[in-house]
Design a protein around this motif. Structure first.
Motif, PDB file in Angstrom:
ATOM      1  N   TYR A  75      10.451   7.802  -4.049  1.00  0.00           N
ATOM      2  CA  TYR A  75       9.920   7.065  -5.201  1.00  0.00           C
ATOM      3  C   TYR A  75       9.082   5.861  -4.779  1.00  0.00           C
ATOM      4  CZ  TYR A  75      13.765   9.677  -7.286  1.00  0.00           C
ATOM      5  OH  TYR A  75      14.625  10.687  -7.660  1.00  0.00           O
ATOM      6  N   GLY A  76       9.054   5.541  -3.494  1.00  0.00           N
ATOM      7  CA  GLY A  76       8.307   4.379  -3.034  1.00  0.00           C
ATOM      8  C   GLY A  76       9.087   3.093  -3.126  1.00  0.00           C
ATOM      9  N   ASN A 120       0.826  -1.208   0.000  1.00  0.00           N
ATOM     10  CA  ASN A 120       0.000   0.000   0.000  1.00  0.00           C
ATOM     11  C   ASN A 120       0.859   1.257   0.000  1.00  0.00           C
ATOM     12  OD1 ASN A 120      -3.057  -0.494   0.249  1.00  0.00           O
ATOM     13  ND2 ASN A 120      -2.192  -2.000   1.659  1.00  0.00           N
ATOM     14  N   TYR A 121       1.947   1.213   0.743  1.00  0.00           N
ATOM     15  CA  TYR A 121       2.839   2.376   0.840  1.00  0.00           C
ATOM     16  C   TYR A 121       3.465   2.695  -0.510  1.00  0.00           C
ATOM     17  CZ  TYR A 121       7.103   4.970   1.963  1.00  0.00           C
ATOM     18  OH  TYR A 121       8.121   5.893   1.981  1.00  0.00           O
ATOM     19  N   CYS A 122       4.055   1.689  -1.174  1.00  0.00           N
ATOM     20  CA  CYS A 122       4.721   1.961  -2.445  1.00  0.00           C
ATOM     21  C   CYS A 122       3.709   2.331  -3.528  1.00  0.00           C
ATOM     22  CB  CYS A 122       5.570   0.769  -2.875  1.00  0.00           C
ATOM     23  SG  CYS A 122       4.655  -0.675  -3.432  1.00  0.00           S
ATOM     24  N   TYR A 132      13.181  -0.791   4.849  1.00  0.00           N
ATOM     25  CA  TYR A 132      12.436  -1.918   4.295  1.00  0.00           C
ATOM     26  C   TYR A 132      12.265  -1.736   2.788  1.00  0.00           C
ATOM     27  CZ  TYR A 132      11.201  -2.942   9.156  1.00  0.00           C
ATOM     28  OH  TYR A 132      11.250  -3.231  10.495  1.00  0.00           O
ATOM     29  N   PRO A 133      12.801  -2.662   1.977  1.00  0.00           N
ATOM     30  CA  PRO A 133      12.565  -2.573   0.530  1.00  0.00           C
ATOM     31  C   PRO A 133      11.112  -2.920   0.209  1.00  0.00           C
ATOM     32  CG  PRO A 133      13.712  -4.609   1.050  1.00  0.00           C
ATOM     33  CD  PRO A 133      13.631  -3.830   2.334  1.00  0.00           C
ATOM     34  N   THR A 134      10.530  -2.228  -0.743  1.00  0.00           N
ATOM     35  CA  THR A 134       9.161  -2.514  -1.168  1.00  0.00           C
ATOM     36  C   THR A 134       9.183  -3.403  -2.409  1.00  0.00           C
ATOM     37  OG1 THR A 134       9.000  -0.590  -2.643  1.00  0.00           O
ATOM     38  CG2 THR A 134       8.488  -0.243  -0.311  1.00  0.00           C
ATOM     39  N   ARG A 135       8.003  -3.777  -2.862  1.00  0.00           N
ATOM     40  CA  ARG A 135       7.901  -4.655  -4.034  1.00  0.00           C
ATOM     41  C   ARG A 135       8.482  -3.998  -5.283  1.00  0.00           C
ATOM     42  NH1 ARG A 135       4.780  -9.089  -4.343  1.00  0.00           N
ATOM     43  NH2 ARG A 135       3.540  -8.403  -2.571  1.00  0.00           N
ATOM     44  N   LEU A 136       8.440  -2.672  -5.344  1.00  0.00           N
ATOM     45  CA  LEU A 136       8.986  -1.976  -6.512  1.00  0.00           C
ATOM     46  C   LEU A 136      10.493  -2.170  -6.632  1.00  0.00           C
ATOM     47  CD1 LEU A 136       7.074   1.431  -6.446  1.00  0.00           C
ATOM     48  CD2 LEU A 136       6.559  -0.604  -7.769  1.00  0.00           C
ATOM     49  N   SER A 137      11.182  -2.288  -5.512  1.00  0.00           N
ATOM     50  CA  SER A 137      12.641  -2.433  -5.551  1.00  0.00           C
ATOM     51  C   SER A 137      13.079  -3.891  -5.603  1.00  0.00           C
ATOM     52  CB  SER A 137      13.273  -1.753  -4.334  1.00  0.00           C
ATOM     53  OG  SER A 137      12.778  -2.312  -3.130  1.00  0.00           O
TER      54      SER A 137
END
Length: 557
Positions: free
Chosen positions: A290-291, A157-159, A308-313
């Motif tokens: 950039y999320g 949700n954050y990214c 914390y890395p997000t799914r985008l990274s």
């Protein structure tokens, strides 16, 4: 403009890595995470060669690489060999594969001869081995399970909110909070957005206030950016970030290592900031905008914090990542929709357009609605559908913002409803059947699938022609020829090589492009002087202001 657009979006991380010097490659390959990320970006055959040489301490003959390529025994070019050459060229451009020539004695003739050998880069071999066997020791001690409140659903949700906030700003939607000044600066630096004053005094490197940058407008490249899948969008911005970081004198090795390391981290897991260098800590603040990263320390004020890395990274170098747009698959991952109907509908088109220019779009995504609002006149919005129409004013507004007619047409075609595609297929089948029945093979070859009504396509292009009645070209005007022979000789040669944009035979003048002028001068000095018709003098163009090429006035329906 097409060249600029293709240059922006065809520049991949592979091309960027190829252009790096060998000294930078050597520093990069000291990081196991970077080696693993680069391995994922290689072609399949190149990956196979890496694994073949990974535990081979000595070099092997180059001919051994050919044993894995099938020979189709055809007279024409072997496509397998072409693929092999491209894969080896890719490995050599990254300095992963080293050529070695060894002198050996022929067993029968006894003569010494040179045989080419290949060897894997020793630094890459060591680091990549550690990445595969888990001996790097760098990531294994970074995991921290103390914080259970940072869940994968929260990070998704954050990214999603961070990334779509940037895209909403690009399309001009009303947003609660502007992106950070770093994001706005990068959007302007990359050419995805621009200020009205940039047409007169372009200077993307100049620092501006956030109030000034809030007036940015989307460009043609920016609209094309919106049509890319989310992974390509992120890499586009990261490549521009890499170029901008070089101008800011940031260590390129630290920057690349951090980006590649993110692709090797585990989603939902925290990592201590103490592992990062000073350059990477600066990057951390930018990537949060950039999320790509969630940093709870921004809120808590804790210096000994985790990021914390997000799914985008974590999907930056993943081959299985197949985000179609910024608001589809990520949203699907968050909701964890299990029904086949929901999964299928997310990949289908949603736009229906009629011959009267009315548009119906079955969507509830605010981002897709905002994109449509760039070039259509909205009339009504429902819970799962919006309606509008293509008008002269709405299309001209999009054209004046740098969006082309072809981009509008391509967007409507790529998002067309399955019903429109089915009708187009049925129409094409009937046309093919009819033309084949009467034996009109020429018409059969010219038929193509028409998803959009031809009247809509033609009218959008005519609206663009209204703004493109005059085209300007940089070049030189050739005039004051001594005789007809000189004029005809140069004019015919210019037509042959395609550098003539305008000509007037009566007044013996023609206009040559900037790139083609040097070719024409060389031809004049070589050919005309040898023929003795130029009086032994050199031919030079009359340097004047480039003249626009006149275009016919379009007519509108």
């Amino acid at each position: 403009m097409e060249d600029q657009s293709s240059e922006l979006f065809k520049s991949t991380i592979n091309e960027y890595l190829d252009n790096l010097p060998e000294t930078v490659h050597t520093q990069l390959y000291k990081s196991p995470e970077t080696c693993l990320a680069i391995f994922r970006l290689l072609p399949s055959l190149a990956k196979f060669y890496i694994m073949l040489l990974l535990f081979q301490e000595t070099s092997i003959p180059y001919s051994d690489l050919n044993r894995w390529i099938k020979n189709p025994n055809m007279h024409h070019v072997n496509p397998n060999k072409i693929y092999q050459n491209e894969s080896i060229k890719r490995l050599k451009s990254l300095n992963l594969l080293k050529d070695i020539r060894k002198r050996v004695v022929h067993p029968q003739t006894g003569q010494k001869t040179e045989i080419p050998f290949v060897q894997l880069n020793p630094i890459f071999r060591t680091s990549f081995r550690n990445a595969l066997t888990g001996n790097s020791g760098k990531l294994s001690n970074l995991f921290d399970d103390e914080s259970d409140r940072i869940t994968i659903e929260f990070l998704d949700n954050y990214c999603l909110n961070k990334w779509e906030n940037i895209l909403h700003f690009m399309v001009g939607s009303e947003i609660k909070q502007l992106p950070s000044i770093g994001v706005l600066t990068l959007l302007r630096y990359s050419g995805l957005m621009e200020l009205p004053s940039d047409h007169y005094t372009p200077d993307g490197s100049k620092s501006l206030s956030i109030d000034t940058l809030s007036k940015l407008l989307i460009t043609q490249n920016g609209f094309q950016f919106l049509l890319q899948d989310i992974n390509s969008q992120i890499w586009t911005l990261l490549l521009q970030y890499l170029k901008m970081s070089e101008k800011l004198m940031m260590n390129p090795v630290d920057v690349l290592n951090f980006i590649f390391m993110l692709g090797s981290l585990e989603l939902g897991q925290g990592y201590p900031i103490t592992m990062l260098s000073n350059t990477q800590i600066i990057m951390l603040e930018d990537l949060v905008d950039y999320g790509l990263i969630y940093d709870p320390g921004e809120i808590e004020g804790n210096s000994n914090r985790n990021f914390y890395p997000t799914r985008l990274s974590t999907t930056l170098t993943s081959e299985s990542c197949n985000f179609k747009t910024a608001s589809t698959v990520i949203d699907q991952e968050i909701s964890n929709a299990n029904s086949e109907e929901t999964k299928n509908s997310s990949n289908q088109g949603s736009i229906i357009i009629e011959t009267n220019f009315k548009i119906y779009c079955y969507t509830s995504s605010p981002l897709q609605i905002a994109v449509l609002n760039l070039f259509i006149h909205m009339k009504a919005r429902f819970s799962n559908m919006v309606t509008g129409s293509l008008t002269r004013e709405s299309v001209r507004r999009a054209l004046m913002n740098g969006i082309t007619a072809d981009q509008i047409i391509n967007y409507l075609e790529s998002h067309a409803h399955p019903g429109m595609i089915k009708m187009a297929d049925e129409k094409l089948s009937k046309q093919l059947e009819y033309e084949q029945s009467i034996g009109n093979l020429n018409a059969v070859n010219e038929l193509k699938l028409e998803i959009l009504p031809p009247t809509v396509i033609d009218q959008v292009k005519l609206w663009q022609l209204e703004l493109d009645r005059i085209q300007t070209f940089k070049g030189y005007l050739y005039k004051d020829f001594t005789n007809d022979y000189e004029f005809e000789k140069l004019l015919n040669y210019g037509d042959e090589i395609g550098v003539i944009t305008w000509k007037d035979r009566l007044r013996r003048k023609f206009f040559v492009t900037l790139e083609g002028s040097s070719q024409l001068i060389d031809y004049a000095n070589r050919i005309l002087r040898k023929g003795g018709n130029s009086g032994g003098r050199s031919m030079t163009p009359s340097t004047q202001t480039p003249q626009p090429q006149p275009q016919p006035q379009p007519t509108t329906n």
